[in-house]
Design a protein around this motif. Sequence first.
Motif, PDB file in Angstrom:
ATOM      1  N   PHE A 257       0.824  -1.209   0.000  1.00 48.24           N
ATOM      2  CA  PHE A 257       0.000   0.000   0.000  1.00 48.24           C
ATOM      3  C   PHE A 257       0.857   1.258   0.000  1.00 48.24           C
ATOM      4  O   PHE A 257       0.678   2.147  -0.839  1.00 48.24           O
ATOM      5  CB  PHE A 257      -0.928   0.009   1.222  1.00 48.24           C
ATOM      6  N   PHE A 258       1.791   1.364   0.953  1.00 46.16           N
ATOM      7  CA  PHE A 258       2.587   2.592   1.062  1.00 46.16           C
ATOM      8  C   PHE A 258       3.534   2.755  -0.132  1.00 46.16           C
ATOM      9  O   PHE A 258       3.774   3.881  -0.587  1.00 46.16           O
ATOM     10  CB  PHE A 258       3.356   2.606   2.383  1.00 46.16           C
ATOM     11  N   MET A 259       4.075   1.663  -0.652  1.00 48.58           N
ATOM     12  CA  MET A 259       4.933   1.752  -1.829  1.00 48.58           C
ATOM     13  C   MET A 259       4.133   2.196  -3.055  1.00 48.58           C
ATOM     14  O   MET A 259       4.601   3.013  -3.855  1.00 48.58           O
ATOM     15  CB  MET A 259       5.607   0.404  -2.088  1.00 48.58           C
TER      16      MET A 259
ATOM     17  N   LEU B 250      -8.895   7.399   7.127  1.00 45.45           N
ATOM     18  CA  LEU B 250      -9.062   6.273   6.203  1.00 45.45           C
ATOM     19  C   LEU B 250      -7.786   5.438   6.135  1.00 45.45           C
ATOM     20  O   LEU B 250      -7.832   4.203   6.170  1.00 45.45           O
ATOM     21  CB  LEU B 250      -9.424   6.787   4.811  1.00 45.45           C
ATOM     22  N   VAL B 251      -6.639   6.106   6.065  1.00 46.46           N
ATOM     23  CA  VAL B 251      -5.363   5.398   5.920  1.00 46.46           C
ATOM     24  C   VAL B 251      -4.938   4.738   7.230  1.00 46.46           C
ATOM     25  O   VAL B 251      -4.607   3.539   7.258  1.00 46.46           O
ATOM     26  CB  VAL B 251      -4.264   6.358   5.426  1.00 46.46           C
ATOM     27  N   PHE B 252      -4.941   5.506   8.332  1.00 51.13           N
ATOM     28  CA  PHE B 252      -4.314   5.017   9.565  1.00 51.13           C
ATOM     29  C   PHE B 252      -5.272   4.274  10.497  1.00 51.13           C
ATOM     30  O   PHE B 252      -4.909   3.233  11.057  1.00 51.13           O
ATOM     31  CB  PHE B 252      -3.650   6.180  10.307  1.00 51.13           C
ATOM     32  N   ARG B 253      -6.462   4.804  10.739  1.00 52.24           N
ATOM     33  CA  ARG B 253      -7.403   4.110  11.608  1.00 52.24           C
ATOM     34  C   ARG B 253      -8.374   3.245  10.816  1.00 52.24           C
ATOM     35  O   ARG B 253      -9.091   2.435  11.400  1.00 52.24           O
ATOM     36  CB  ARG B 253      -8.195   5.114  12.462  1.00 52.24           C
ATOM     37  N   GLY B 254      -8.379   3.399   9.501  1.00 53.79           N
ATOM     38  CA  GLY B 254      -9.199   2.551   8.657  1.00 53.79           C
ATOM     39  C   GLY B 254      -8.392   1.401   8.101  1.00 53.79           C
ATOM     40  O   GLY B 254      -8.401   0.298   8.651  1.00 53.79           O
TER      41      GLY B 254
ATOM     42  N   LEU C 151      -4.898   0.808   7.805  1.00 47.39           N
ATOM     43  CA  LEU C 151      -3.728   0.281   8.522  1.00 47.39           C
ATOM     44  C   LEU C 151      -4.130  -0.459   9.791  1.00 47.39           C
ATOM     45  O   LEU C 151      -3.672  -1.586  10.037  1.00 47.39           O
ATOM     46  CB  LEU C 151      -2.767   1.433   8.840  1.00 47.39           C
ATOM     47  N   LEU C 152      -4.961   0.147  10.622  1.00 49.77           N
ATOM     48  CA  LEU C 152      -5.373  -0.494  11.867  1.00 49.77           C
ATOM     49  C   LEU C 152      -6.110  -1.801  11.595  1.00 49.77           C
ATOM     50  O   LEU C 152      -5.844  -2.826  12.236  1.00 49.77           O
ATOM     51  CB  LEU C 152      -6.256   0.456  12.673  1.00 49.77           C
TER      52      LEU C 152
ATOM     53  N   VAL D 215      -0.770   0.596  18.698  1.00 48.92           N
ATOM     54  CA  VAL D 215       0.575   1.145  18.955  1.00 48.92           C
ATOM     55  C   VAL D 215       1.366   1.254  17.659  1.00 48.92           C
ATOM     56  O   VAL D 215       1.976   2.291  17.362  1.00 48.92           O
ATOM     57  CB  VAL D 215       1.326   0.259  19.973  1.00 48.92           C
ATOM     58  N   ILE D 216       1.346   0.194  16.839  1.00 47.04           N
ATOM     59  CA  ILE D 216       2.117   0.186  15.588  1.00 47.04           C
ATOM     60  C   ILE D 216       1.588   1.248  14.630  1.00 47.04           C
ATOM     61  O   ILE D 216       2.364   2.027  14.052  1.00 47.04           O
ATOM     62  CB  ILE D 216       2.072  -1.202  14.929  1.00 47.04           C
TER      63      ILE D 216
END
Length: 289
Positions: A33-35, A160-164, A166-167, A181-182
């Motif tokens: 995703f991040f790449m 959307l990205v971090f709490r959606g 990624l989490l 935490v991550i």
Amino acid sequence: MFFFSLTNFSVPFISNLLTSLQDAPVIVVVMVFFMAWLGCWLPIALVLLRLLHWQPIKPLQPEQKLPLIVSLYLLAPLIVWGVIWLTNSSFSDYGVVANWAMLGSLALGLGLGLVSIVMLYACQFWLGWCVFKELNIKQIASILPSILLVALLVGGIEELVFRGFLLTELEQDYSVWVAAVISSVIFALLHLVWEQQETLPQLPGLWLLGMMLVLARICDRSHNLGIAWGLHSALVWAIATIDTAQLVTYTGKVSEWWTGKNNKPLAGVAGIVCVLGTSLILWVLSVYF
């Protein structure tokens, strides 16, 4: 002939990619995703930098950063959609739904965020740590709508990205709090991309903010990102408005480590106490209501 050859190549490739991603460890999906996000954005960024006449020997100015940030953020939903297509999931899995419950949660988050900021600055005003410039209050009406739109964009995309995405992905391999935490560490560290000197003192506060926003998603009974989105957007909206209108001047009565180094609330004790207090309210709401 070329078309059929291309089809014969692409269909097995996409099929293999689908199978690989669906069976891949979570960390691989996250890295892809991040790449992909960075890879799609870099050509756009290079074009924008050229159009903005940026010189490598000079730091980026705020007016140069804004088009870069907007282009990066607008790409994120498309990349998330790509991952959803490849992994056979949906936006609702990541907490994004189009219904009244989401709208109600968004409004609740906005209200809670604004109350938190009002309490933060009211306490500092009462303690004599800062003063308000009443003459600058007249500027607020003209800048509020535009800053609100930017805040909703920033808050919505980051949630959307971090709490959606990624989490949710991390929770497949880890407990919710390890995943929290991550994802919060990644959330904090990625803020270094735009500004290192001012962001470094904020890293603990940004991590704590990320944890608070995880709690906001957990305590949402509709299991969507509404409260987290609204809370995040309200904080961005309020602080950006205060900075743009230059509403607050610090008196120097206490060290900036109390009020926030470089005038950034998350780089000071007061801002961290504000985040902890808001987290406590979220926990009470989740337990008793």
